[in-house]
Design a protein around this motif. Structure first.
Motif, PDB file in Angstrom:
ATOM      1  N   ILE A  52       0.676  -1.247   0.035  1.00  0.00           N
ATOM      2  CA  ILE A  52      -0.055  -0.054   0.076  1.00  0.00           C
ATOM      3  C   ILE A  52       0.948   1.194  -0.127  1.00  0.00           C
ATOM      4  N   HIS A  53       0.662   2.199  -0.876  1.00  0.00           N
ATOM      5  CA  HIS A  53       1.432   3.568  -0.963  1.00  0.00           C
ATOM      6  C   HIS A  53       0.589   4.404  -0.655  1.00  0.00           C
ATOM      7  N   LEU A  54       0.917   5.013   0.615  1.00  0.00           N
ATOM      8  CA  LEU A  54       0.043   5.791   1.560  1.00  0.00           C
ATOM      9  C   LEU A  54       0.445   7.472   1.339  1.00  0.00           C
ATOM     10  N   HIS A  55      -0.467   8.210   1.226  1.00  0.00           N
ATOM     11  CA  HIS A  55      -0.352   9.520   1.337  1.00  0.00           C
ATOM     12  C   HIS A  55      -1.470   9.989   2.359  1.00  0.00           C
ATOM     13  N   ILE A  56      -1.112  10.774   3.623  1.00  0.00           N
ATOM     14  CA  ILE A  56      -2.010  10.822   4.669  1.00  0.00           C
ATOM     15  C   ILE A  56      -2.648  12.308   4.695  1.00  0.00           C
ATOM     16  N   LEU A  87       5.544   4.563   2.704  1.00  0.00           N
ATOM     17  CA  LEU A  87       4.785   6.064   2.794  1.00  0.00           C
ATOM     18  C   LEU A  87       5.468   6.839   1.435  1.00  0.00           C
ATOM     19  N   SER A  88       4.652   7.864   1.027  1.00  0.00           N
ATOM     20  CA  SER A  88       4.919   8.724  -0.062  1.00  0.00           C
ATOM     21  C   SER A  88       5.842   9.926   0.567  1.00  0.00           C
ATOM     22  N   THR A  89       7.062  10.040  -0.339  1.00  0.00           N
ATOM     23  CA  THR A  89       7.768  11.077   0.159  1.00  0.00           C
ATOM     24  C   THR A  89       7.771  12.222  -0.766  1.00  0.00           C
ATOM     25  N   LEU A 230       1.974  -4.204 -11.187  1.00  0.00           N
ATOM     26  CA  LEU A 230       0.655  -3.329 -11.014  1.00  0.00           C
ATOM     27  C   LEU A 230       0.730  -2.501 -10.192  1.00  0.00           C
ATOM     28  N   ARG A 231       0.371  -1.157 -10.326  1.00  0.00           N
ATOM     29  CA  ARG A 231      -0.249  -0.174  -9.297  1.00  0.00           C
ATOM     30  C   ARG A 231      -1.644   0.469  -9.598  1.00  0.00           C
ATOM     31  N   VAL A 232      -2.408   0.213  -8.906  1.00  0.00           N
ATOM     32  CA  VAL A 232      -3.751   0.821  -8.913  1.00  0.00           C
ATOM     33  C   VAL A 232      -4.232   1.672  -8.016  1.00  0.00           C
ATOM     34  N   MET A 234      -7.208   5.131  -6.341  1.00  0.00           N
ATOM     35  CA  MET A 234      -7.732   6.241  -6.546  1.00  0.00           C
ATOM     36  C   MET A 234      -6.847   7.418  -6.649  1.00  0.00           C
ATOM     37  N   GLU A 235      -5.606   7.123  -6.178  1.00  0.00           N
ATOM     38  CA  GLU A 235      -4.597   8.162  -6.205  1.00  0.00           C
ATOM     39  C   GLU A 235      -4.354   8.286  -7.879  1.00  0.00           C
ATOM     40  N   ASP A 236      -4.492   7.397  -8.454  1.00  0.00           N
ATOM     41  CA  ASP A 236      -4.167   7.251 -10.159  1.00  0.00           C
ATOM     42  C   ASP A 236      -5.300   7.317 -11.025  1.00  0.00           C
TER      43      ASP A 236
HETATM   44 ZN    ZN Z   1       1.882   8.989  -4.363  1.00  0.00          ZN
END
Ligand code: ZN
Ligand code: KMH
Length: 286
Positions: A52-56, A87-89, A230-232, A234-236
């Protein structure tokens, strides 16, 4: 790097559920609260995601890099799931570089590391060499596995420079993610993706791709056919199909998992993804 799926037996599915660009007011189903993020993580893991790639977001649903919010999210998702927590940097285009470095204080398993500055719609997503270099070295020191985000072909070249300058990341694996279709970056086309894949340095051990907006499905199909992951999320992409807005991130994960399974490359488990990426074990009691 191979541009064939031969020998790649499973698919790492990353979910990027929130991002920093959509407003909660426009998209109420966007997961922004801690409870929504955790329940999204649980549902997406069940649907086939392993990272999971997270933006908070803060209490007003605005993007934040506040350490308390970040730590709470990492701990809660780690407690509730076996997902690799990244975490997104990159944050939002408005976040200062110094604050983006502090993301590592929350001790994620993985962090994004974008390999160059890019135009981002009407804004600029700033990633100068000094910042990339500092982030990379700090991630090595803190034993956090970077995922190299490539928005443009020049970023592939910058990735090679990082590896030449600083050596391999913690864990010894090099995983990159092509983020295609950002206005200002490489287009979400098979041709652009294959150009990027063909340029990857030999140290790269795995790659994934995502297409922003309407490039979502074409890039998914191209990546699967070429041995990519794959990355999927709602960010994208918030459109499931023409005229139908995504109601939950797990719809996008389930569709990706279904296609990957049809392609004889079913979703990797969280443990398989941990091994693929070389992440450090940070789960309690493991
Ligand atoms: Zn991101
Ligand atoms: N929100 C974008 C400006 C990342 O997460 O590292 C940057 C981004 C990349 O989403």
């Amino acid at each position: 790097m191979t541009t064939s799926s031969a020998g790649v037996t499973g698919t790492l599915i990353t979910v990027a559920p929130t991002g920093a660009e959509h407003a909660k007011a426009d998209l109420p189903q966007l997961p922004t609260t801690l409870e929504e993020v955790v329940s999204t993580a649980v549902r997406c893991e069940a649907a086939g995601a392993s990272l999971i790639h997270l933006h908070i977001r803060d209490a007003e649903h605005r993007p934040t890099l506040d350490g308390g919010y970040l730590r709470a999210a990492v701990d809660a998702v780690r407690e509730a799931t076996d997902l690799v927590v990244q975490l997104s940097t990159g944050g939002s285009v408005h976040d200062p570089l110094e604050q983006r470095l502090t993301v590592l204080d929350a001790e994620p398993d993985s962090c994004s590391l974008t390999c160059g500055t890019t135009n981002f719609g009407d804004d600029v997503f700033l990633n100068p060499w000094g910042f990339m270099s500092d982030l990379y070295v700090q991630a090595q020191e803190r034993e956090v596995v970077p995922e190299f985000e490539l928005f443009d072909l020049g970023h592939v070249h910058a990735l090679a420079r990082l590896l030449d300058t600083h050596g391999l990341p913690f864990g010894g694996k090099v995983h990159v993610d092509f983020v295609t279709g950002v206005p200002g970056g490489m287009p979400a086309t098979t041709a652009a993706l294959m150009a990027g894949v063909s340029m990857l340095p030999a140290e790269v051990t795995s790659w994934s791709a995502t297409g922003i907006g309407r490039g979502h499905l074409p890039v998914m199909a191209a990546a699967l056919s070429a041995g990519g992951h794959l990355r999927v999320g709602m960010e994208d992409n918030v459109v499931f199909r023409r005229g139908q807005i995504v109601e939950h991130n797990d719809e996008l994960v389930a569709r990706a998992a279904g296609l990957a399974t049809v392609m004889q490359r079913p979703p990797l488990t969280c443990d398989e993804t941990r091994a693929l990426l070389g992440v450090k074990e940070r789960r309690a009691g493991r």
